[in-house]
Design a protein around this motif. Structure first.
Motif, PDB file in Angstrom:
ATOM      1  N   SER A  41       0.829  -1.209   0.000  1.00  0.00           N
ATOM      2  CA  SER A  41       0.000   0.000   0.000  1.00  0.00           C
ATOM      3  C   SER A  41       0.862   1.257   0.000  1.00  0.00           C
ATOM      4  O   SER A  41       0.571   2.235  -0.704  1.00  0.00           O
ATOM      5  CB  SER A  41      -0.917   0.009   1.229  1.00  0.00           C
ATOM      6  OG  SER A  41      -1.760  -1.120   1.241  1.00  0.00           O
ATOM      7  N   THR A 104     -19.996  -1.812   7.384  1.00  0.00           N
ATOM      8  CA  THR A 104     -18.559  -1.864   7.097  1.00  0.00           C
ATOM      9  C   THR A 104     -18.092  -0.564   6.472  1.00  0.00           C
ATOM     10  O   THR A 104     -17.010  -0.051   6.803  1.00  0.00           O
ATOM     11  CB  THR A 104     -18.241  -3.045   6.153  1.00  0.00           C
ATOM     12  OG1 THR A 104     -18.696  -4.265   6.762  1.00  0.00           O
ATOM     13  CG2 THR A 104     -16.745  -3.148   5.895  1.00  0.00           C
ATOM     14  N   PHE A 108     -15.175   1.870   8.159  1.00  0.00           N
ATOM     15  CA  PHE A 108     -13.935   2.238   7.499  1.00  0.00           C
ATOM     16  C   PHE A 108     -13.876   3.725   7.151  1.00  0.00           C
ATOM     17  O   PHE A 108     -12.792   4.305   7.114  1.00  0.00           O
ATOM     18  CB  PHE A 108     -13.713   1.372   6.252  1.00  0.00           C
ATOM     19  CG  PHE A 108     -13.088   0.045   6.576  1.00  0.00           C
ATOM     20  CD1 PHE A 108     -11.714  -0.073   6.727  1.00  0.00           C
ATOM     21  CD2 PHE A 108     -13.871  -1.079   6.777  1.00  0.00           C
ATOM     22  CE1 PHE A 108     -11.135  -1.287   7.059  1.00  0.00           C
ATOM     23  CE2 PHE A 108     -13.304  -2.301   7.098  1.00  0.00           C
ATOM     24  CZ  PHE A 108     -11.930  -2.402   7.237  1.00  0.00           C
ATOM     25  N   TYR A 128     -12.959   0.567  -2.241  1.00  0.00           N
ATOM     26  CA  TYR A 128     -12.254   0.399  -0.967  1.00  0.00           C
ATOM     27  C   TYR A 128     -12.768  -0.835  -0.219  1.00  0.00           C
ATOM     28  O   TYR A 128     -11.977  -1.631   0.304  1.00  0.00           O
ATOM     29  CB  TYR A 128     -12.424   1.654  -0.110  1.00  0.00           C
ATOM     30  CG  TYR A 128     -11.507   1.706   1.083  1.00  0.00           C
ATOM     31  CD1 TYR A 128     -10.174   2.093   0.933  1.00  0.00           C
ATOM     32  CD2 TYR A 128     -11.950   1.367   2.359  1.00  0.00           C
ATOM     33  CE1 TYR A 128      -9.318   2.138   2.027  1.00  0.00           C
ATOM     34  CE2 TYR A 128     -11.106   1.409   3.450  1.00  0.00           C
ATOM     35  CZ  TYR A 128      -9.788   1.799   3.277  1.00  0.00           C
ATOM     36  OH  TYR A 128      -8.939   1.836   4.361  1.00  0.00           O
ATOM     37  N   ILE A 129     -14.085  -0.993  -0.166  1.00  0.00           N
ATOM     38  CA  ILE A 129     -14.673  -2.148   0.519  1.00  0.00           C
ATOM     39  C   ILE A 129     -14.337  -3.434  -0.221  1.00  0.00           C
ATOM     40  O   ILE A 129     -14.191  -4.506   0.379  1.00  0.00           O
ATOM     41  CB  ILE A 129     -16.187  -1.977   0.678  1.00  0.00           C
ATOM     42  CG1 ILE A 129     -16.497  -0.771   1.575  1.00  0.00           C
ATOM     43  CG2 ILE A 129     -16.821  -3.224   1.272  1.00  0.00           C
ATOM     44  CD1 ILE A 129     -15.861  -0.825   2.957  1.00  0.00           C
ATOM     45  N   VAL A 132     -11.058  -4.378   1.099  1.00  0.00           N
ATOM     46  CA  VAL A 132     -11.228  -4.921   2.454  1.00  0.00           C
ATOM     47  C   VAL A 132     -11.625  -6.396   2.399  1.00  0.00           C
ATOM     48  O   VAL A 132     -11.075  -7.244   3.113  1.00  0.00           O
ATOM     49  CB  VAL A 132     -12.291  -4.117   3.233  1.00  0.00           C
ATOM     50  CG1 VAL A 132     -12.641  -4.811   4.549  1.00  0.00           C
ATOM     51  CG2 VAL A 132     -11.799  -2.695   3.499  1.00  0.00           C
ATOM     52  N   CYS A 136      -9.146  -9.168   3.974  1.00  0.00           N
ATOM     53  CA  CYS A 136      -9.561  -9.638   5.301  1.00  0.00           C
ATOM     54  C   CYS A 136     -10.395 -10.913   5.285  1.00  0.00           C
ATOM     55  O   CYS A 136     -10.414 -11.646   6.284  1.00  0.00           O
ATOM     56  CB  CYS A 136     -10.355  -8.541   6.016  1.00  0.00           C
ATOM     57  SG  CYS A 136      -9.451  -7.004   6.269  1.00  0.00           S
ATOM     58  N   ASP A 164      -0.862 -10.502  -2.107  1.00  0.00           N
ATOM     59  CA  ASP A 164      -1.425  -9.305  -1.469  1.00  0.00           C
ATOM     60  C   ASP A 164      -0.520  -8.094  -1.610  1.00  0.00           C
ATOM     61  O   ASP A 164      -1.001  -6.953  -1.654  1.00  0.00           O
ATOM     62  CB  ASP A 164      -1.696  -9.578   0.015  1.00  0.00           C
ATOM     63  CG  ASP A 164      -2.961 -10.383   0.235  1.00  0.00           C
ATOM     64  OD1 ASP A 164      -3.647 -10.681  -0.760  1.00  0.00           O
ATOM     65  OD2 ASP A 164      -3.269 -10.718   1.395  1.00  0.00           O
ATOM     66  N   ALA A 168      -2.189  -4.931  -3.097  1.00  0.00           N
ATOM     67  CA  ALA A 168      -2.231  -3.691  -2.322  1.00  0.00           C
ATOM     68  C   ALA A 168      -1.650  -2.528  -3.128  1.00  0.00           C
ATOM     69  O   ALA A 168      -2.164  -1.397  -3.064  1.00  0.00           O
ATOM     70  CB  ALA A 168      -1.455  -3.864  -1.015  1.00  0.00           C
ATOM     71  N   THR A 179      -5.394   2.890   1.817  1.00  0.00           N
ATOM     72  CA  THR A 179      -5.252   1.432   1.697  1.00  0.00           C
ATOM     73  C   THR A 179      -4.406   0.866   2.824  1.00  0.00           C
ATOM     74  O   THR A 179      -4.608  -0.286   3.246  1.00  0.00           O
ATOM     75  CB  THR A 179      -4.621   1.072   0.332  1.00  0.00           C
ATOM     76  OG1 THR A 179      -5.273   1.799  -0.700  1.00  0.00           O
ATOM     77  CG2 THR A 179      -4.747  -0.415   0.038  1.00  0.00           C
ATOM     78  N   ILE A 182      -6.130  -0.687   5.960  1.00  0.00           N
ATOM     79  CA  ILE A 182      -6.754  -2.012   5.914  1.00  0.00           C
ATOM     80  C   ILE A 182      -5.917  -3.049   6.663  1.00  0.00           C
ATOM     81  O   ILE A 182      -6.451  -4.048   7.156  1.00  0.00           O
ATOM     82  CB  ILE A 182      -6.976  -2.452   4.454  1.00  0.00           C
ATOM     83  CG1 ILE A 182      -7.916  -1.468   3.744  1.00  0.00           C
ATOM     84  CG2 ILE A 182      -7.558  -3.862   4.382  1.00  0.00           C
ATOM     85  CD1 ILE A 182      -8.107  -1.752   2.267  1.00  0.00           C
ATOM     86  N   GLN A 186      -7.207  -6.262   9.160  1.00  0.00           N
ATOM     87  CA  GLN A 186      -6.741  -7.557   8.642  1.00  0.00           C
ATOM     88  C   GLN A 186      -5.979  -8.315   9.722  1.00  0.00           C
ATOM     89  O   GLN A 186      -6.178  -9.523   9.908  1.00  0.00           O
ATOM     90  CB  GLN A 186      -5.843  -7.356   7.423  1.00  0.00           C
ATOM     91  CG  GLN A 186      -5.400  -8.680   6.799  1.00  0.00           C
ATOM     92  CD  GLN A 186      -4.293  -8.524   5.783  1.00  0.00           C
ATOM     93  OE1 GLN A 186      -3.465  -7.621   5.877  1.00  0.00           O
ATOM     94  NE2 GLN A 186      -4.267  -9.409   4.793  1.00  0.00           N
TER      95      GLN A 186
END
Length: 258
Positions: A41, A104, A108, A128-129, A132, A136, A164, A168, A179, A182, A186
């Motif tokens: 990220s 959620t 966030f 964004y979700i 997530v 996660c 990831d 990311a 980001t 998150i 996680q």
């Protein structure tokens, strides 16, 4: 200082001592995975400043197509297709009733504001979700944490960490520093599953794992459709299906011979 010493320090700082001290049960994979998400990220946020607007728009779509391949690979492992269908329908209904997606988003939005990231720019909360959900709640991540929590096997989480890291980066190029945030939930989700693994895993057989993998593949496919803008579904509402698939698969495998 060696890597083992660094991991030991992280272990005793992050995790209370009474939760376990056996080295083979240290959440090394969890820590590596979360660190990769944070570093990816960070790099993506920095790189995003010099990347064209067109590339920022198209990268998530390209990754969405890649996610479809991952989803298909998980779906073909199914042991009982009716189990996955039932779990998904009932799980989505529960998620919708509890308004998981909306709650959620609210959480966030609050977390990003409190973290003072985003530079005042309005976030694409749908994208964004989506990030997530991938970081996660992916089937690969949960299966990897269960494997590590029971037998100290880090291999799956190490593989996920590599994926990831680049994922990311892709999200951060578009979403920016938000980001990085998150990584906190996680870590909380993965550690919770890690310490529950020794209680849950002995009751899970091969068929249940296969059905869980397929259910996770369906969630990944829904995520891919959302990223490619084919169809936007409130994917967080599907998460209860990942829990329901275990008992439904157990009952189905025991009482229904097909």
């Amino acid at each position: 200082m060696s890597i083992d010493e660094v991991l030991n320090i992280l272990y005793f700082v992050v995790i209370p001592h009474h939760w376990g001290t056996r080295k083979d049960f240290m959440p090394v994979g969890v820590i590596v995975n979360v660190c990769c998400v944070f570093l990816g990220s960070l790099i993506g946020t920095i790189a995003g400043k010099s990347i064209s607007k067109g590339l920022k728009e198209h990268l998530p779509v390209v990754f969405g197509y890649c996610a479809m391949l991952i989803a298909v690979n998980s779906l073909v492992k199914v042991a009982h297709m009716p189990v996955v269908i039932l779990s998904s329908i009932i799980g989505f209904a529960i998620g919708d009733f509890l308004s998981l997606e909306k709650n959620t988003e609210r959480f966030f939005s609050w977390l990003v504001r409190k973290s003072h990231v985003g530079d005042g720019i309005a976030l694409d909360m749908e994208l964004y979700i989506t990030a997530v959900a991938l970081f996660c709640c992916s089937g690969m991540g949960i299966f990897g944490v269960l494997s590590e929590g029971v037998g100290g096997n880090h291999d799956i989480l190490f593989s996920k960490a590599l994926l990831d890291f680049f994922t990311a980066m892709v999200f951060a190029i578009t979403l920016g520093a938000a980001t990085c945030v998150i990584a906190l939930p996680q870590l909380a989700v993965m550690l919770s599953i890690f310490f529950l693994a020794s209680f849950v895993a002995p009751h899970i057989n091969t068929s249940m794992y296969a059905d869980f993998s397929a259910c996770g593949g369906l969630l990944t496919l829904a995520t891919a459709f959302r990223m490619t803008k084919i169809k936007s579904l409130p994917i967080i509402n599907l998460i209860p299906a990942l829990v329901l698939v275990f008992p439904i698969s157990s009952v189905w495998g025991r009482w229904i011979p097909f």
